[in-house]
Each structure stands twice: as C-alpha cells, then as structure tokens.
Scaffold this active site. Structure first.
Site, short mmCIF file in Angstrom:
data_model
loop_
_atom_site.label_atom_id
_atom_site.label_comp_id
_atom_site.label_asym_id
_atom_site.label_seq_id
_atom_site.Cartn_x
_atom_site.Cartn_y
_atom_site.Cartn_z
N ASP A 159 -16.59 -15.09 -50.69
CA ASP A 159 -16.40 -16.30 -51.50
C ASP A 159 -17.01 -17.51 -50.78
OD1 ASP A 159 -14.68 -14.78 -53.32
OD2 ASP A 159 -13.30 -14.77 -51.62
N HIS A 187 -8.03 -14.32 -52.38
CA HIS A 187 -9.32 -13.78 -52.82
C HIS A 187 -9.13 -13.26 -54.24
CE1 HIS A 187 -13.01 -11.58 -53.17
NE2 HIS A 187 -12.35 -10.47 -53.40
P1 NDP Z 1 -16.32 -0.22 -53.25
O1 NDP Z 1 -16.80 0.27 -51.95
O2 NDP Z 1 -17.27 -0.86 -54.19
O3 NDP Z 1 -15.11 -1.24 -53.05
C1 NDP Z 1 -14.06 -0.96 -52.15
C2 NDP Z 1 -13.01 -2.03 -52.23
O4 NDP Z 1 -13.54 -3.28 -51.86
C3 NDP Z 1 -12.43 -2.23 -53.63
O5 NDP Z 1 -11.01 -2.40 -53.48
C4 NDP Z 1 -13.06 -3.51 -54.08
O6 NDP Z 1 -12.23 -4.24 -54.96
C5 NDP Z 1 -13.13 -4.24 -52.78
N1 NDP Z 1 -13.91 -5.46 -52.79
C6 NDP Z 1 -13.58 -6.57 -52.12
N2 NDP Z 1 -14.42 -7.54 -52.30
C7 NDP Z 1 -15.36 -7.06 -53.13
C8 NDP Z 1 -16.50 -7.61 -53.70
N3 NDP Z 1 -16.84 -8.85 -53.50
N4 NDP Z 1 -17.25 -6.85 -54.49
C9 NDP Z 1 -16.89 -5.59 -54.72
N5 NDP Z 1 -15.81 -5.02 -54.22
C10 NDP Z 1 -15.04 -5.74 -53.44
O7 NDP Z 1 -15.54 0.94 -54.03
P2 NDP Z 1 -15.94 2.45 -54.25
O8 NDP Z 1 -15.06 2.90 -55.37
O9 NDP Z 1 -17.40 2.66 -54.28
O10 NDP Z 1 -15.45 3.14 -52.94
C11 NDP Z 1 -14.13 3.18 -52.53
C12 NDP Z 1 -13.98 4.34 -51.58
O11 NDP Z 1 -12.71 4.24 -50.98
C13 NDP Z 1 -14.06 5.71 -52.26
O12 NDP Z 1 -14.96 6.51 -51.53
C14 NDP Z 1 -12.62 6.23 -52.12
O13 NDP Z 1 -12.59 7.63 -51.92
C15 NDP Z 1 -12.17 5.52 -50.89
N6 NDP Z 1 -10.74 5.36 -50.66
C16 NDP Z 1 -10.33 5.66 -49.41
C17 NDP Z 1 -9.03 5.56 -49.06
C18 NDP Z 1 -8.65 5.91 -47.68
O14 NDP Z 1 -9.49 5.93 -46.80
N7 NDP Z 1 -7.39 6.20 -47.43
C19 NDP Z 1 -8.01 5.10 -50.02
C20 NDP Z 1 -8.56 4.75 -51.29
C21 NDP Z 1 -9.88 4.87 -51.59
P3 NDP Z 1 -12.36 -4.17 -56.57
O15 NDP Z 1 -11.86 -2.81 -56.93
O16 NDP Z 1 -11.48 -5.28 -56.99
O17 NDP Z 1 -13.82 -4.37 -56.86
#
Ligand code: NDP
Length: 328
Positions: A159, A187
């Site tokens: 931001d 945020h």
């Molecule tokens: P991303 O990598 O695109 O995003 C991950 C997180 O970052 C989301 O919560 C997203 O929020 C957040 N975020 C924060 N700021 C921003 C921004 N400016 N723009 C976009 N996102 C932002 O998500 P993916 O779905 O591609 O990947 C998530 C991964 O996490 C998957 O591989 C999943 O398996 C993994 N995962 C792992 C966990 C663990 O290690 N225990 C638990 C849960 C998931 P928002 O959704 O609001 O965009």
C-alpha cells in the site's frame, strides 16, 4: 563468511511465493553478503508444486542460496527460522462470511504461531502477507508468548509503495523524491494513505498537490482499491508487486531506513496515536540495527483522525471476532 540465515516461506507454491523465492535466493531480501537457506512450507496437496519451484531455484545457480528444504509440517518448517514470511492463507471465497474467513485462517496461523514459539531462532522476525494480514499476525503472535510481540508484523508496504507511486505520478516527480508517506491502520479498503506529512523534493506533499479533493476523492480510493484494479486488468491478483513489497519490508527492517525518510509497517501498537495497545496496525516507522520505532509527534488533523479511527475500529472489530472464536 557469514552462516546462512534460515528463511521460511509459507504458501511457497502460490503466486506470490513464485515471485518471492527467486528474489530471496538472489540476495535481495537480506543483502548481497548474506547467504540464505530456504525452508518452504506448503499444504500436502501443494508440496509437489513447491518441489517444482525448488528445481527451478536450483537451476538459478544462485551463489547465496545454500539449500532448500520443503515441509508440510509447521513445526519442522519453523525450526531455527530467522526470517518467517507467512504468505499462505485461506482466500475469501464466494458466500464466505467474515467469521468463516477468520476461523479458517485461525486454523492456519494459530499452529504457525505455536511452531514459531517452539522452534524459532532468538532473533526471529515475522512478516505476515496472507490476508487478513493484520489479524492473522495477531493470531500468530498471541500463540507465541515466548517471542517478543514486536517481532510479528503485517505487510502494508505494498500500500505504501502504491501510494508513493501514485503521488509521484500526480506531481510528475521521481518516486525517489517522495519521502515520509504513511499508511495507517488495516491492510484493507479502510487503510489510510496519509500525504500530509509526506515530502516531495523537500516540500510538503499535500501543499504541492494543493487540491484536497484529489486527495479525498482520487488518491485515497485509488490506493485502497488498487488490488481490485489489478485483478480487473490482469485477471489475477497482484503477485509480483506483493512479493516486491515483502522484500522491501524485510530488507528495510534488517538494514535500516534512510536518514530523513520512513516506511509503513503493520506492528503491535504501543498505544501511539490513540491506537489501542496490542492491535497490529500500520504506522510510520524508522528502522535501525534490526529494530523499528514509531515516528512520534506528528500532528494529526481532523481529516486524518477520522480516517485513522475508522480503520483502527475495523481492526478492533476483527480482534473482537477472533477473540470470540477463541483464536487469540
Ligand atoms: P497468493 O500467493 O496470490 O496470495 C497469498 C496470500 O497473500 C493471500 O492471502 C493473499 O490475499 C495475500 N496477499 C496479501 N497482499 C496481497 C496483494 N497485494 N496482492 C495479492 N495477494 C495478496 O495466493 P495463491 O493462492 O497463489 O497461493 C497461496 C498458497 O498458499 C497455495 O499454494 C496454498 O497451498 C498455500 N497455503 C499454504 C498454507 C500453509 O503453508 N500452511 C496454508 C494455506 C495456503 P487475498 O486472498 O486477499 O488476495
């Protein structure tokens, strides 16, 4: 040479992870003198994809990358961690209530906080990127009673960077000329990007803009809704810019802010500026020797007060909701 720093990244197989890991490996997170060891945490279904990314990291032949380990268990992933980047989170899906979202994320950030408490290095620094970042950070922090609370931070740097770029564009100056901009609060769409203390080429930025309606009706909503604008244009949420901001956040925390400037970080409030103690809220901070300090003594006028209070109210509501769910 220095011993490698353990960097744990959760959600390593995700979009942000993909953009982030290569920059960590190239030395941009901690500096060109610091070797890193990557510890990747994923949910079991995504471990294979993380392994694929690890193959590509290997193919980068990064001189500073001294190893990559992949886990589906938080306790193992956070053992010995120095820098923890909590990126993986449960996204909001259609029809999901806020309570469901907070609960689902509690199931992720509570055990991660416990694992950090159990096994992190004494100097651990934590950045939460996964949304709702501020409250996820609060959940993790409250389950790590042996780690100083101020090591848990939430990312508002994207931001901040968005606001710097928009202001520079408006005034036709270079981004490097914009100093002392602040993101206050959560945020989320209630965040408050504040240019009343910002400087452009040494002059007050709000005076340089000279148009309060641009600030209220264009600048603030543009920054707050930039995520949606990216999704609309790209057909996917911002990823590389979020990874870039995570790099900036940690790099500045570790290496210090420049004289005459500050950055925005979501940090546990000490009560400054009327933000209730303990809420993880964004403040203007300077950093030095791996520690941050809130910039004190800024005059907050009625325009700013109203907006800071609204965002902090939302943070209080989120804290109340996770309290009721027994997550903090
Ligand atoms: P991303 O990598 O695109 O995003 C991950 C997180 O970052 C989301 O919560 C997203 O929020 C957040 N975020 C924060 N700021 C921003 C921004 N400016 N723009 C976009 N996102 C932002 O998500 P993916 O779905 O591609 O990947 C998530 C991964 O996490 C998957 O591989 C999943 O398996 C993994 N995962 C792992 C966990 C663990 O290690 N225990 C638990 C849960 C998931 P928002 O959704 O609001 O965009």
């Amino acid at each position: 040479t220095q011993a490698p720093v353990n960097v744990t990244v959760t959600g390593a197989a995700g979009q942000i992870g993909y953009a982030l890991l290569f920059r960590i490996a190239s030395g941009q997170l901690l500096g060109q003198d610091t070797p890193v060891k990557l510890r990747l945490l994923e949910i079991p279904q995504a471990v294979k994809a993380a392994e694929g990314t690890a193959l590509e990291l290997e193919d980068g032949a990064f001189p500073l990358l001294s190893g990559i380990d992949i886990f589906d268990d938080a306790k193992q992933a956070f053992a010995g961690v120095n820098v923890a980047l909590l990126v993986g989170a449960r996204p909001r899906t259609k029809g999901m209530e806020r309570g469901d979202l907070l609960e689902a994320n509690g199931g992720i950030f509570k055990p991660q906080g416990e694992a950090i408490n159990a096994g992190a290095a004494d100097d651990v620094k934590v950045l939460v990127v996964g949304n709702p970042a501020n409250t996820n950070a609060l959940i993790a922090q409250s389950h790590a009673p042996d780690v100083p609370a101020d090591r848990f931070t939430a990312m508002t740097r994207l931001d901040h960077n968005r606001a710097v770029a928009q202001l520079a564009k408006k005034l036709g100056v270079a981004v490097a000329d914009v100093k002392k901009l602040t993101i206050w609060g959560n945020h989320s769409a209630t965040q408050y990007p504040d240019i009343f203390h910002a400087e452009v080429g040494g002059k007050n930025a709000a005076e340089a803009v000279g148009d309060q309606s641009w600030i209220a009706d264009e600048f603030i909503p543009r920054v707050a809704k930039r995520g949606a604008e990216i999704i609309e244009a790209r057909g996917a949420s911002s990823a590389a810019s979020a990874a870039n901001a995570a790099i900036d956040h940690v790099y500045d925390w570790v290496n210090g802010t420049a004289e005459g400037d500050w950055v925005s970080m979501g940090i546990p409030s000490d009560g400054s500026y009327g933000v209730p103690e303990g809420l993880i809220s964004s403040f203007p901070v300077t950093t030095k020797d791996g520690k941050y300090e809130i910039v004190q003594g800024l005059d907050i006028d009625a325009f700013s007060r109203e907006r800071i209070d609204a965002s902090v109210r939302e943070l209080s509501e989120e804290r109340d909701a996770v309290k009721q769910l027994g997550l903090v």
